[in-house]
Design a protein around this motif. Structure first.
Motif, mmCIF file in Angstrom:
data_model
loop_
_atom_site.group_PDB
_atom_site.id
_atom_site.type_symbol
_atom_site.label_atom_id
_atom_site.label_comp_id
_atom_site.label_asym_id
_atom_site.label_seq_id
_atom_site.Cartn_x
_atom_site.Cartn_y
_atom_site.Cartn_z
ATOM 1 N N TYR A 326 0.825 -1.210 0.000
ATOM 2 C CA TYR A 326 0.000 0.000 0.000
ATOM 3 C C TYR A 326 0.862 1.264 0.000
ATOM 4 C CZ TYR A 326 -4.363 -2.556 0.641
ATOM 5 O OH TYR A 326 -5.440 -3.377 0.450
ATOM 6 N N ALA A 327 1.968 1.244 0.760
ATOM 7 C CA ALA A 327 2.850 2.416 0.828
ATOM 8 C C ALA A 327 3.476 2.731 -0.521
ATOM 9 C CB ALA A 327 3.937 2.195 1.871
ATOM 10 N N ALA A 328 3.679 1.699 -1.346
ATOM 11 C CA ALA A 328 4.293 1.897 -2.665
ATOM 12 C C ALA A 328 3.273 2.265 -3.736
ATOM 13 C CB ALA A 328 5.047 0.641 -3.080
ATOM 14 N N GLY A 329 1.973 2.173 -3.397
ATOM 15 C CA GLY A 329 0.954 2.585 -4.358
ATOM 16 C C GLY A 329 0.105 1.471 -4.929
ATOM 17 N N PHE A 330 0.284 0.228 -4.454
ATOM 18 C CA PHE A 330 -0.543 -0.877 -4.930
ATOM 19 C C PHE A 330 -1.855 -0.918 -4.145
ATOM 20 C CE2 PHE A 330 3.673 -2.225 -6.240
ATOM 21 C CZ PHE A 330 3.438 -2.719 -7.529
ATOM 22 N N GLY A 331 -2.969 -0.946 -4.858
ATOM 23 C CA GLY A 331 -4.266 -0.943 -4.194
ATOM 24 C C GLY A 331 -4.629 -2.274 -3.579
ATOM 25 N N LYS A 332 -4.098 -3.370 -4.130
ATOM 26 C CA LYS A 332 -4.408 -4.696 -3.630
ATOM 27 C C LYS A 332 -3.119 -5.490 -3.435
ATOM 28 C CE LYS A 332 -8.930 -4.979 -5.949
ATOM 29 N NZ LYS A 332 -9.755 -5.757 -6.909
ATOM 30 N N THR A 333 -3.040 -6.207 -2.311
ATOM 31 C CA THR A 333 -1.850 -7.012 -2.021
ATOM 32 C C THR A 333 -1.676 -8.114 -3.058
ATOM 33 O OG1 THR A 333 -2.230 -6.603 0.341
ATOM 34 C CG2 THR A 333 -0.653 -8.326 -0.235
ATOM 35 N N GLY A 334 -2.804 -8.691 -3.514
ATOM 36 C CA GLY A 334 -2.723 -9.750 -4.508
ATOM 37 C C GLY A 334 -2.088 -9.286 -5.807
ATOM 38 N N HIS A 335 -2.425 -8.058 -6.229
ATOM 39 C CA HIS A 335 -1.827 -7.494 -7.445
ATOM 40 C C HIS A 335 -0.340 -7.264 -7.248
ATOM 41 C CE1 HIS A 335 -1.278 -3.951 -10.359
ATOM 42 N NE2 HIS A 335 -1.294 -5.063 -11.063
ATOM 43 N N PHE A 336 0.032 -6.782 -6.061
ATOM 44 C CA PHE A 336 1.450 -6.569 -5.756
ATOM 45 C C PHE A 336 2.209 -7.890 -5.824
ATOM 46 C CE2 PHE A 336 4.596 -6.880 -2.244
ATOM 47 C CZ PHE A 336 5.609 -6.158 -2.848
ATOM 48 N N SER A 337 1.675 -8.948 -5.183
ATOM 49 C CA SER A 337 2.354 -10.243 -5.175
ATOM 50 C C SER A 337 2.500 -10.801 -6.583
ATOM 51 C CB SER A 337 1.576 -11.231 -4.308
ATOM 52 O OG SER A 337 1.553 -10.799 -2.950
ATOM 53 N N GLU A 338 1.468 -10.624 -7.407
ATOM 54 C CA GLU A 338 1.515 -11.096 -8.787
ATOM 55 C C GLU A 338 2.606 -10.388 -9.576
ATOM 56 O OE1 GLU A 338 -1.277 -10.829 -12.796
ATOM 57 O OE2 GLU A 338 -2.207 -10.626 -10.816
ATOM 58 N N GLN A 339 2.681 -9.055 -9.441
ATOM 59 C CA GLN A 339 3.696 -8.287 -10.163
ATOM 60 C C GLN A 339 5.100 -8.573 -9.620
ATOM 61 O OE1 GLN A 339 3.251 -6.445 -12.845
ATOM 62 N NE2 GLN A 339 1.035 -6.778 -12.880
ATOM 63 N N PHE A 340 5.201 -8.767 -8.310
ATOM 64 C CA PHE A 340 6.490 -9.065 -7.686
ATOM 65 C C PHE A 340 7.041 -10.384 -8.232
ATOM 66 C CE2 PHE A 340 9.478 -10.544 -4.566
ATOM 67 C CZ PHE A 340 10.026 -9.408 -3.998
ATOM 68 N N LYS A 341 6.197 -11.401 -8.304
ATOM 69 C CA LYS A 341 6.641 -12.697 -8.799
ATOM 70 C C LYS A 341 7.035 -12.606 -10.272
ATOM 71 C CE LYS A 341 5.378 -17.570 -9.033
ATOM 72 N NZ LYS A 341 4.375 -18.603 -8.696
ATOM 73 N N ARG A 342 6.331 -11.802 -11.043
ATOM 74 C CA ARG A 342 6.663 -11.633 -12.453
ATOM 75 C C ARG A 342 8.039 -11.000 -12.624
ATOM 76 N NH1 ARG A 342 2.171 -8.740 -15.948
ATOM 77 N NH2 ARG A 342 1.120 -10.667 -15.316
ATOM 78 N N LYS A 343 8.389 -10.086 -11.731
ATOM 79 C CA LYS A 343 9.659 -9.369 -11.841
ATOM 80 C C LYS A 343 10.820 -10.149 -11.219
ATOM 81 C CE LYS A 343 11.871 -4.954 -10.616
ATOM 82 N NZ LYS A 343 12.289 -4.587 -11.981
ATOM 83 N N TYR A 344 10.589 -10.735 -10.009
ATOM 84 C CA TYR A 344 11.684 -11.352 -9.266
ATOM 85 C C TYR A 344 11.676 -12.880 -9.303
ATOM 86 C CZ TYR A 344 12.234 -6.651 -7.434
ATOM 87 O OH TYR A 344 12.416 -5.294 -7.318
#
Length: 357
Positions: A326-344
Motif C-alpha cells: 500500500y505504501a508503494a501505491g498498490f491498491g491490492k496485495t494480490g496485485h502486488f504479489s503477482e507483479q512481484f513474482k513476475r519481476k523477481y
C-alpha cells in the motif's frame, strides 16, 4: 560497501586448469593481483588473499585472523573470464593495504556502506566513494593504497572480467562509452548516484542462495544485468550526443520531465492525458517516445518503480508485505504479489523468507 567491477581486456590465455568439479579455468600472463600490508610484509591475511587470487578453484574463502578483526573475502570464479570477489570485514586496528593489478581494465565501484578512501601512486590528492555512489575508473598501472579505519564496516564485491573477447554477450554492450566518459574527467573517476535498480541487482548478487551450476548461471546473468543497467542509466542516458531516432532534443527533454514527474508521485501519478499536457506533448508522442527512450510503456514504468520502492521497504524489515504494498501505491496485495513474482521470479513472502534466513 564497495563493489568494483573490473573489465579486463587481456591477451590470449596462457594455460588451463581444472578444479575438482571439472570446471575449466584460464590464466593469463597479465592476470594477477598483488596485495600487501604496509606495516607487515609477512601478514597472514595478505598472503592468503594473494593465494586466493592465484588459485583456480571455483570458490574459496579467506577469513580475517582473529587478532586483526573479523570477516572474510570470498572469491567465486564462475568461468574462465569472470572472477567474483565478495568481502565483509571489520578491523580492530587501522589498516593500510596496497594493491597492484595487471591487465587493461575498466572498473565500476559501488558504495553501499561506510565511505572508503584511497590514494594512487603518482597522483595528487585522495580518491573515494561515499554511501550510494557509483564510480567508473580506468586501468591504472600503479599501486593503490587504501585505508581501513578501525571499527568501520567494509563490505564489498569485486567482479573481474578477463579475456573479454571470449564473453559473447559483452560484445553487444557499448563499453567504449565508459572510456569516453572517463576521457573528459581530469580526476580519473566518473562518480554518480546509484539507482534503485542497481541496488536491487547488487542485493541479488550478494544474497545468492543457489549452488553449483545454477549459481554459475544466476551470477553470470546478474553480472551482465548490472553492467547493462549502469551503461543505460548512467552513461548512455546522460551522455548521449544525439537523441534516439524519431525524437527531437526538445521531445527528449519533455520525456525526461515526464519520468521525473512519475518518480515524484508513485502513489497517485497523473494519467496519460494530464501528464502529456504537463510536459507539452500529445498522448501519442508521450506513449511512443517514453517506450522508445526508457524501454517500457508509462504504466509499466510506474509498476516497476512501485515494485522497487516496495522491495526496499521490505528489505529494511520495518514493514509487512501488505503495508509495503500500500505504501508503494498498490491498491491490492494480490496485485502486488503477482507483479512481484513476475519481476523477481518468486512471491514476496518466499523471497524475503530466504533473504532473512
Amino acid at each position: 560497501m564497495i563493489i568494483s567491477i573490473h573489465l579486463k581486456m587481456c591477451g590470449p590465455p596462457k594455460r588451463a586448469a581444472s578444479d575438482r568439479n571439472g570446471v575449466e579455468f584460464m590464466q593469463s600472463a597479465e592476470r594477477y593481483c598483488e596485495i600487501a600490508n604496509a606495516e607487515n610484509s609477512n601478514c597472514a591475511l595478505t598472503l592468503n588473499l594473494n593465494e586466493m587470487y592465484r588459485t583456480c578453484s571455483f570458490e574459496q574463502v579467506v577469513k580475517v585472523p582473529e587478532e586483526m578483526g573479523k570477516g572474510y573475502w570470498k572469491c567465486i570464479r564462475t568461468y574462465s573470464s569472470i572472477d567474483l570477489v565478495i568481502c565483509d570485514v571489520r578491523f580492530t586496528k587501522n589498516m593500510t593495504l596496497s594493491s597492484r593489478e595487471g591487465g587493461n581494465n575498466i572498473n565500476l565501484g559501488f558504495c553501499l556502506g561506510d565511505s572508503i578512501r584511497w590514494s594512487v601512486e603518482g597522483r595528487k590528492g585522495e580518491f573515494g566513494l561515499d554511501p550510494w555512489e557509483v564510480s567508473a575508473f580506468g586501468s591504472i598501472q600503479a599501486s593503490n593504497r587504501c585505508q581501513y579505519d578501525v571499527d568501520s564496516h567494509f563490505q564489498g564485491l569485486s567482479l573481474k572480467l578477463n579475456h573479454m573477447e571470449s564473453i559473447g554477450p559483452l560484445h553487444h554492450l557499448p563499453l567504449h562509452k565508459i572510456s569516453s566518459a572517463l576521457s573528459g574527467n581530469s580526476r580519473l573517476f566518473y562518480n554518480s548516484q546509484m539507482t534503485s535498480g542497481m541496488k536491487r541487482i547488487v542485493h541479488d548478487i550478494i544474497h545468492c542462495y543457489y549452488h553449483g551450476d545454477i549459481k554459475h548461471i544466476y551470477l553470470e546473468g546478474k553480472i551482465l544485468e548490472l553492467i547493462a543497467l549502469y551503461l543505460y542509466e548512467v552513461i548512455l542516458e546522460k551522455n548521449t550526443s544525439s537523441p534516439p531516432l524519431g525524437l527531437s532534443r526538445t521531445e527528449v527533454a519533455s520525456l525526461h520531465l515526464a519520468k521525473d514527474i512519475l518518480d515524484g508521485d508513485l502513489m497517485s501519478p497523473p494519467g496519460l492525458e494530464a501528464l502529456a499536457k504537463r510536459v507539452c506533448l500529445n498522448e501519442f508522442k508521450l506513449k511512443k517516445g517514453f517506450k522508445l527512450l526508457f524501454g517500457m510503456p508509462v504504466h509499466a514504468y510506474v509498476i516497476d518503480r512501485r515494485l522497487e520502492a516496495a522491495f526496499h521497504m521490505l528489505e529494511e524489515g520495518r514493514m509487512k508485505i501488505t503495508e509495503a504494498a500500500y505504501a508503494a501505491g498498490f491498491g491490492k496485495t494480490g496485485h502486488f504479489s503477482e507483479q512481484f513474482k513476475r519481476k523477481y521470479g518468486v512471491n514476496p513472502s518466499e523471497y524475503f523468507r530466504q533473504f532473512r534466513r
